[in-house]
Motif scaffolding. Structure first.
Motif, PDB file in Angstrom:
ATOM      1  N   TRP A   1      14.487 -22.465 -10.717  1.00  7.42           N
ATOM      2  CA  TRP A   1      14.403 -22.519  -9.264  1.00  7.42           C
ATOM      3  C   TRP A   1      15.709 -22.097  -8.591  1.00  7.42           C
ATOM      4  O   TRP A   1      15.705 -21.505  -7.517  1.00  7.42           O
ATOM      5  CB  TRP A   1      13.985 -23.920  -8.801  1.00  7.42           C
ATOM      6  CG  TRP A   1      12.514 -24.134  -8.902  1.00  7.42           C
ATOM      7  CD1 TRP A   1      11.850 -24.939  -9.784  1.00  7.42           C
ATOM      8  CD2 TRP A   1      11.506 -23.511  -8.101  1.00  7.42           C
ATOM      9  NE1 TRP A   1      10.496 -24.859  -9.594  1.00  7.42           N
ATOM     10  CE2 TRP A   1      10.251 -23.997  -8.566  1.00  7.42           C
ATOM     11  CE3 TRP A   1      11.528 -22.586  -7.058  1.00  7.42           C
ATOM     12  CZ2 TRP A   1       9.047 -23.583  -8.000  1.00  7.42           C
ATOM     13  CZ3 TRP A   1      10.325 -22.176  -6.495  1.00  7.42           C
ATOM     14  CH2 TRP A   1       9.109 -22.675  -6.973  1.00  7.42           C
ATOM     15  N   GLY A   2      16.826 -22.403  -9.229  1.00 13.36           N
ATOM     16  CA  GLY A   2      18.112 -21.968  -8.680  1.00 13.36           C
ATOM     17  C   GLY A   2      18.201 -20.458  -8.598  1.00 13.36           C
ATOM     18  O   GLY A   2      18.603 -19.887  -7.575  1.00 13.36           O
ATOM     19  N   GLN A   3      17.800 -19.780  -9.693  1.00 13.95           N
ATOM     20  CA  GLN A   3      17.823 -18.316  -9.718  1.00 13.95           C
ATOM     21  C   GLN A   3      16.814 -17.731  -8.737  1.00 13.95           C
ATOM     22  O   GLN A   3      17.071 -16.694  -8.109  1.00 13.95           O
ATOM     23  CB  GLN A   3      17.522 -17.816 -11.135  1.00 13.95           C
ATOM     24  CG  GLN A   3      18.597 -18.115 -12.160  1.00 13.95           C
ATOM     25  CD  GLN A   3      18.337 -19.405 -12.912  1.00 13.95           C
ATOM     26  OE1 GLN A   3      17.892 -20.398 -12.341  1.00 13.95           O
ATOM     27  NE2 GLN A   3      18.603 -19.385 -14.211  1.00 13.95           N
ATOM     28  N   ILE A   4      15.650 -18.382  -8.616  1.00 16.78           N
ATOM     29  CA  ILE A   4      14.620 -17.899  -7.695  1.00 16.78           C
ATOM     30  C   ILE A   4      15.127 -17.953  -6.252  1.00 16.78           C
ATOM     31  O   ILE A   4      14.989 -16.986  -5.488  1.00 16.78           O
ATOM     32  CB  ILE A   4      13.326 -18.724  -7.858  1.00 16.78           C
ATOM     33  CG1 ILE A   4      12.664 -18.427  -9.212  1.00 16.78           C
ATOM     34  CG2 ILE A   4      12.349 -18.432  -6.712  1.00 16.78           C
ATOM     35  CD1 ILE A   4      11.496 -19.335  -9.543  1.00 16.78           C
ATOM     36  N   ILE A   5      15.724 -19.086  -5.872  1.00 21.35           N
ATOM     37  CA  ILE A   5      16.237 -19.236  -4.506  1.00 21.35           C
ATOM     38  C   ILE A   5      17.404 -18.278  -4.268  1.00 21.35           C
ATOM     39  O   ILE A   5      17.495 -17.639  -3.208  1.00 21.35           O
ATOM     40  CB  ILE A   5      16.652 -20.693  -4.253  1.00 21.35           C
ATOM     41  CG1 ILE A   5      15.408 -21.599  -4.272  1.00 21.35           C
ATOM     42  CG2 ILE A   5      17.394 -20.826  -2.915  1.00 21.35           C
ATOM     43  CD1 ILE A   5      15.728 -23.082  -4.242  1.00 21.35           C
ATOM     44  N   LEU A   6      18.293 -18.149  -5.257  1.00 19.70           N
ATOM     45  CA  LEU A   6      19.422 -17.221  -5.139  1.00 19.70           C
ATOM     46  C   LEU A   6      18.937 -15.793  -4.921  1.00 19.70           C
ATOM     47  O   LEU A   6      19.454 -15.073  -4.056  1.00 19.70           O
ATOM     48  CB  LEU A   6      20.295 -17.291  -6.390  1.00 19.70           C
ATOM     49  CG  LEU A   6      21.422 -16.241  -6.487  1.00 19.70           C
ATOM     50  CD1 LEU A   6      22.452 -16.464  -5.387  1.00 19.70           C
ATOM     51  CD2 LEU A   6      22.085 -16.290  -7.859  1.00 19.70           C
ATOM     52  N   THR A   7      17.930 -15.389  -5.696  1.00 14.88           N
ATOM     53  CA  THR A   7      17.377 -14.036  -5.570  1.00 14.88           C
ATOM     54  C   THR A   7      16.757 -13.829  -4.193  1.00 14.88           C
ATOM     55  O   THR A   7      16.967 -12.786  -3.561  1.00 14.88           O
ATOM     56  CB  THR A   7      16.326 -13.782  -6.669  1.00 14.88           C
ATOM     57  OG1 THR A   7      16.938 -13.939  -7.948  1.00 14.88           O
ATOM     58  CG2 THR A   7      15.741 -12.385  -6.556  1.00 14.88           C
ATOM     59  N   ALA A   8      16.004 -14.828  -3.724  1.00 13.91           N
ATOM     60  CA  ALA A   8      15.364 -14.726  -2.403  1.00 13.91           C
ATOM     61  C   ALA A   8      16.408 -14.581  -1.297  1.00 13.91           C
ATOM     62  O   ALA A   8      16.261 -13.749  -0.389  1.00 13.91           O
ATOM     63  CB  ALA A   8      14.482 -15.951  -2.155  1.00 13.91           C
ATOM     64  N   VAL A   9      17.477 -15.364  -1.373  1.00 15.89           N
ATOM     65  CA  VAL A   9      18.525 -15.300  -0.349  1.00 15.89           C
ATOM     66  C   VAL A   9      19.249 -13.960  -0.409  1.00 15.89           C
ATOM     67  O   VAL A   9      19.519 -13.323   0.625  1.00 15.89           O
ATOM     68  CB  VAL A   9      19.517 -16.468  -0.523  1.00 15.89           C
ATOM     69  CG1 VAL A   9      20.719 -16.293   0.412  1.00 15.89           C
ATOM     70  CG2 VAL A   9      18.827 -17.800  -0.244  1.00 15.89           C
ATOM     71  N   ALA A  10      19.572 -13.507  -1.630  1.00  9.95           N
ATOM     72  CA  ALA A  10      20.271 -12.219  -1.784  1.00  9.95           C
ATOM     73  C   ALA A  10      19.418 -11.070  -1.263  1.00  9.95           C
ATOM     74  O   ALA A  10      19.925 -10.163  -0.582  1.00  9.95           O
ATOM     75  CB  ALA A  10      20.629 -11.995  -3.251  1.00  9.95           C
TER      76      ALA A  10
END
Length: 217
Positions: free
Chosen positions: A33-42
């Motif tokens: 979930w951390g990577q998913i949220i990071l990707t969405a924000v980026a």
């Protein structure tokens, strides 16, 4: 405040697209979930730069898929061929829903020119798209519907022949359709043709994905 609202909608939209992609291919959410949220924000920052800062929405769909592919490949460590495959699937799947809503809006008299990033109409389109996409993703997860052929190991070997070769050609065709979508929609102004083209390529992709699911090719 306007910028904050833009990032909120844009990040949530990218989050919905990634969640849909993971659900379609039964990828693991736990621990990512951390990577998913990071990707969405980026991806939201990239969209803001392209749409707002330099005002080049025509080229946005040229650059966004490769950026998402790099995240899936290098952050989530998905094998390069399958990272490209699910990038195109997920993007086309989201566009399928968004184009359906857009055509409905055109049908009730909302002009295409009003779909400007940061506008009220655009937020309505994004909000409806997000809700529908997340609902579909939830249904896919709940009823365990999706593909399982994406390997867990990043360095899984594959041969570019048979169904893989057909999928590779469809990846290219799908990317070309995505890359040209904003140009066709906002410059040539023929969104119906764009929607039909995207639906056709997505349909063929789903057909060959279904074949691959049940073969070792």
């Amino acid at each position: 405040m306007k910028t904050l609202v833009y990032f909120l909608f844009s990040s949530t939209e990218w989050l919905a697209l990634i969640v849909l992609t993971f659900a379609m291919f039964k990828l693991q959410f736990k621990g990512y979930w951390g990577q998913i949220i990071l990707t969405a924000v980026a991806m939201s920052f990239l969209s803001h730069f392209l749409f707002i800062v330099i005002d080049k929405r025509v080229i946005a769909t040229v650059l966004q898929p490769p950026a998402l592919f790099l995240f899936l490949w290098q952050v989530f460590r998905i094998q390069v061929f399958y990272a490209a495959l699910i990038t195109v699937y997920g993007y086309l799947g989201y566009l399928f829903i968004q184009y359906a809503i857009m055509l409905l809006q055109l049908g009730i008299g909302v002009p295409l020119e009003s779909l400007v990033p940061g506008s009220g109409i655009m937020y309505v389109l994004q909000g409806i798209s997000i809700c529908i996409v997340l609902l579909i993703a939830w249904l896919l997860i709940k009823f365990r519907v999706g593909y399982t052929f994406v390997p867990d190991y990043e360095h899984t070997p594959f041969t570019l022949k048979g169904i893989n070769l057909r999928l590779f050609l469809l990846i290219i065709a799908g990317y070309c359709a995505i890359a040209s979508s904003n140009y066709i929609a906002f410059t040539i102004s023929i969104p119906t043709l764009l929607a039909l083209l995207s639906y056709f390529i997505l349909g063929v992709l789903l057909y060959y994905a279904q074949r691959k699911e049940y073969t070792n090719d």
